[in-house]
Design a protein around this motif. Structure first.
Motif, mmCIF file in Angstrom:
data_model
loop_
_atom_site.group_PDB
_atom_site.id
_atom_site.type_symbol
_atom_site.label_atom_id
_atom_site.label_comp_id
_atom_site.label_asym_id
_atom_site.label_seq_id
_atom_site.Cartn_x
_atom_site.Cartn_y
_atom_site.Cartn_z
ATOM 1 N N ALA A 38 -7.134 -9.027 -70.890
ATOM 2 C CA ALA A 38 -6.642 -9.140 -69.519
ATOM 3 C C ALA A 38 -5.869 -10.445 -69.369
ATOM 4 O O ALA A 38 -6.175 -11.449 -70.017
ATOM 5 C CB ALA A 38 -7.829 -9.113 -68.552
ATOM 6 N N ARG A 39 -4.848 -10.414 -68.517
ATOM 7 C CA ARG A 39 -4.026 -11.587 -68.230
ATOM 8 C C ARG A 39 -3.638 -11.525 -66.765
ATOM 9 O O ARG A 39 -3.345 -10.458 -66.242
ATOM 10 C CB ARG A 39 -2.774 -11.555 -69.105
ATOM 11 N N LEU A 40 -3.652 -12.671 -66.091
ATOM 12 C CA LEU A 40 -3.320 -12.696 -64.668
ATOM 13 C C LEU A 40 -2.456 -13.899 -64.334
ATOM 14 O O LEU A 40 -2.807 -15.039 -64.649
ATOM 15 C CB LEU A 40 -4.599 -12.739 -63.825
ATOM 16 N N GLN A 41 -1.317 -13.625 -63.709
ATOM 17 C CA GLN A 41 -0.435 -14.649 -63.146
ATOM 18 C C GLN A 41 -0.350 -14.375 -61.646
ATOM 19 O O GLN A 41 -0.170 -13.227 -61.239
ATOM 20 C CB GLN A 41 0.970 -14.550 -63.743
ATOM 21 N N VAL A 42 -0.475 -15.425 -60.856
ATOM 22 C CA VAL A 42 -0.360 -15.301 -59.403
ATOM 23 C C VAL A 42 0.756 -16.230 -58.939
ATOM 24 O O VAL A 42 0.777 -17.411 -59.303
ATOM 25 C CB VAL A 42 -1.685 -15.672 -58.696
ATOM 26 N N VAL A 43 1.683 -15.696 -58.134
ATOM 27 C CA VAL A 43 2.787 -16.491 -57.599
ATOM 28 C C VAL A 43 2.754 -16.375 -56.081
ATOM 29 O O VAL A 43 2.629 -15.277 -55.528
ATOM 30 C CB VAL A 43 4.151 -15.991 -58.135
ATOM 31 N N HIS A 44 2.870 -17.526 -55.427
ATOM 32 C CA HIS A 44 2.939 -17.558 -53.969
ATOM 33 C C HIS A 44 4.141 -18.412 -53.588
ATOM 34 O O HIS A 44 4.222 -19.579 -53.954
ATOM 35 C CB HIS A 44 1.658 -18.148 -53.386
ATOM 36 N N GLN B 56 -8.553 -6.857 -60.288
ATOM 37 C CA GLN B 56 -9.706 -7.131 -59.432
ATOM 38 C C GLN B 56 -9.961 -8.634 -59.330
ATOM 39 O O GLN B 56 -10.263 -9.142 -58.253
ATOM 40 C CB GLN B 56 -10.941 -6.396 -59.956
ATOM 41 N N ALA B 57 -9.809 -9.343 -60.444
ATOM 42 C CA ALA B 57 -9.965 -10.803 -60.427
ATOM 43 C C ALA B 57 -8.889 -11.442 -59.548
ATOM 44 O O ALA B 57 -9.161 -12.404 -58.820
ATOM 45 C CB ALA B 57 -9.892 -11.354 -61.845
ATOM 46 N N GLY B 58 -7.674 -10.902 -59.594
ATOM 47 C CA GLY B 58 -6.588 -11.420 -58.771
ATOM 48 C C GLY B 58 -6.829 -11.229 -57.287
ATOM 49 O O GLY B 58 -6.598 -12.142 -56.482
ATOM 50 N N LEU B 59 -7.301 -10.060 -56.910
ATOM 51 C CA LEU B 59 -7.607 -9.806 -55.498
ATOM 52 C C LEU B 59 -8.679 -10.770 -55.003
ATOM 53 O O LEU B 59 -8.565 -11.351 -53.913
ATOM 54 C CB LEU B 59 -8.054 -8.361 -55.303
ATOM 55 N N LYS B 60 -9.710 -10.960 -55.815
ATOM 56 C CA LYS B 60 -10.792 -11.872 -55.448
ATOM 57 C C LYS B 60 -10.274 -13.316 -55.369
ATOM 58 O O LYS B 60 -10.619 -14.054 -54.449
ATOM 59 C CB LYS B 60 -11.920 -11.770 -56.478
ATOM 60 N N VAL C 225 -7.133 -17.604 -49.322
ATOM 61 C CA VAL C 225 -6.313 -17.315 -48.138
ATOM 62 C C VAL C 225 -7.197 -17.343 -46.890
ATOM 63 O O VAL C 225 -8.261 -16.759 -46.869
ATOM 64 C CB VAL C 225 -5.629 -15.936 -48.286
ATOM 65 N N ASP C 226 -6.698 -17.995 -45.871
ATOM 66 C CA ASP C 226 -7.393 -18.011 -44.580
ATOM 67 C C ASP C 226 -7.181 -16.649 -43.938
ATOM 68 O O ASP C 226 -6.039 -16.295 -43.610
ATOM 69 C CB ASP C 226 -6.817 -19.115 -43.699
#
Length: 84
Positions: free
Chosen positions: A30-36, A66-70, A76-77
């Motif tokens: 598994a690999r996860l990148q998050v961009v905001h 699932q890890a990204g959603l969590k 996030v407020d």
């Protein structure tokens, strides 16, 4: 829960990329990148989702998703985007 074909989605203003990587010994990790992005500012995070090797790409992607959603939910407020 079904994994999108593209292995990416936008959740609460964050772009999640959870495309699995083939493992050298077989299977997938598994690999996860998050961009905001907001205005001219962009934050990019590589999120540790563990080193488990999954037999199928979809399993690895689902784990990362699932890890990204969590991860996003914890940062996030929930009231920030609520209408008055």
């Amino acid at each position: 829960m079904q994994v999108p074909d593209s292995f990416s989605e936008t959740y609460l203003g964050h772009d999640l990329d959870f495309a699995p990587r083939p493992s050298a010994g077989g299977g997938f990790t598994a690999r996860l990148q998050v961009v905001h992005s907001f205005g001219a500012h962009r934050d990019q995070f590589s999120v540790d989702v563990g080193s488990t090797v999954f037999p199928e790409a979809e399993q690895a992607a689902l784990h990362a998703r699932q890890a990204g959603l969590k991860w996003v939910d914890q940062r996030v407020d929930p009231g920030a985007d609520a209408s008055p």
